[in-house]
Design a protein around this motif. Sequence first.
Motif, PDB file in Angstrom:
ATOM      1  N   MET A  89       0.790  -1.400  -0.073  1.00  0.00           N
ATOM      2  CA  MET A  89      -0.122  -0.045   0.069  1.00  0.00           C
ATOM      3  C   MET A  89       0.984   1.190   0.005  1.00  0.00           C
ATOM      4  N   GLY A  90       2.020   0.995   0.741  1.00  0.00           N
ATOM      5  CA  GLY A  90       2.977   2.431   0.776  1.00  0.00           C
ATOM      6  C   GLY A  90       3.511   2.845  -0.390  1.00  0.00           C
ATOM      7  N   LEU A  92       1.845   1.948  -3.454  1.00  0.00           N
ATOM      8  CA  LEU A  92       0.990   2.536  -4.477  1.00  0.00           C
ATOM      9  C   LEU A  92       0.614   3.839  -3.903  1.00  0.00           C
ATOM     10  N   SER A  93       1.013   4.377  -2.565  1.00  0.00           N
ATOM     11  CA  SER A  93       0.944   5.824  -2.344  1.00  0.00           C
ATOM     12  C   SER A  93       1.786   6.523  -2.733  1.00  0.00           C
ATOM     13  N   LEU A  94       2.973   6.001  -2.846  1.00  0.00           N
ATOM     14  CA  LEU A  94       4.474   6.496  -3.458  1.00  0.00           C
ATOM     15  C   LEU A  94       4.059   6.908  -4.806  1.00  0.00           C
ATOM     16  N   SER A  95       3.496   5.988  -5.663  1.00  0.00           N
ATOM     17  CA  SER A  95       3.227   6.251  -7.197  1.00  0.00           C
ATOM     18  C   SER A  95       2.660   7.408  -7.446  1.00  0.00           C
ATOM     19  N   GLU A  96       1.679   7.814  -6.329  1.00  0.00           N
ATOM     20  CA  GLU A  96       0.938   9.041  -6.814  1.00  0.00           C
ATOM     21  C   GLU A  96       1.958  10.406  -6.529  1.00  0.00           C
ATOM     22  N   GLU A  97       3.080  10.313  -5.871  1.00  0.00           N
ATOM     23  CA  GLU A  97       4.055  11.348  -5.810  1.00  0.00           C
ATOM     24  C   GLU A  97       5.251  11.077  -6.389  1.00  0.00           C
TER      25      GLU A  97
END
Length: 224
Positions: A89-90, A92-97
Amino acid sequence: MNVWWNEYGGDLLWVGTGLAIVAGYHIALNWCVRRNPRCTIQSVNRQARTAWVHHIMGEPGLQILGVQTLRNSTMAATFFASTAIILAMGVLSLSEEADKIAENWHALNAFGSNHPGLRATKLMALLIDFIVAFFSFGMSVRLYNHVGFQISVPPDLRPPGINPEQVANHLNRAGRFYSIGMRTYYLAIPLVFWLFGPHLMTISSIILIVALYYIDRIAPDSNE
């Protein structure tokens, strides 16, 4: 073709070298085990688990000890499975940034590409790695639970399919999935360094293999 190679050639060479080093080590490890079953800690643990199951199922009154031991293994596998899904999940969150922090990532990237598509590929590889880890530890928990029931069945109530040899096979399968999960955790180290540059992935792969060599190997018996 030349434009494509100029863009991605550095990543292909460095990353291919890093993956080849990791794959070559594990091929050599399997070859060593085939030559000598006591070559690695994993092969010795397989033998120990088999002997342990035979001992627990062969001695009345030890079933509680067996279940307690399996509970510890189940808790460890559950912890790593939970950690793997949190890390996924981290990612996936990192891919947004990724676009915002890409400049900092590539400050040391002297040989690789800065193409946005390759950044997505790097994060996808890391995501797949953690998903495989989650699946492996989840399967390990599943098998540990099965063995917990099977190992505690009294001898006079055991169905034909429940015997020490079969239960030991299930336990060793659980241990194999656990080992695969740990290997994917180790592989995450070079994949993370790939985010900063392909040459760093190769360097971290070499360091990882050196560390795994000392983790996996069994010291020769001085009496032999």
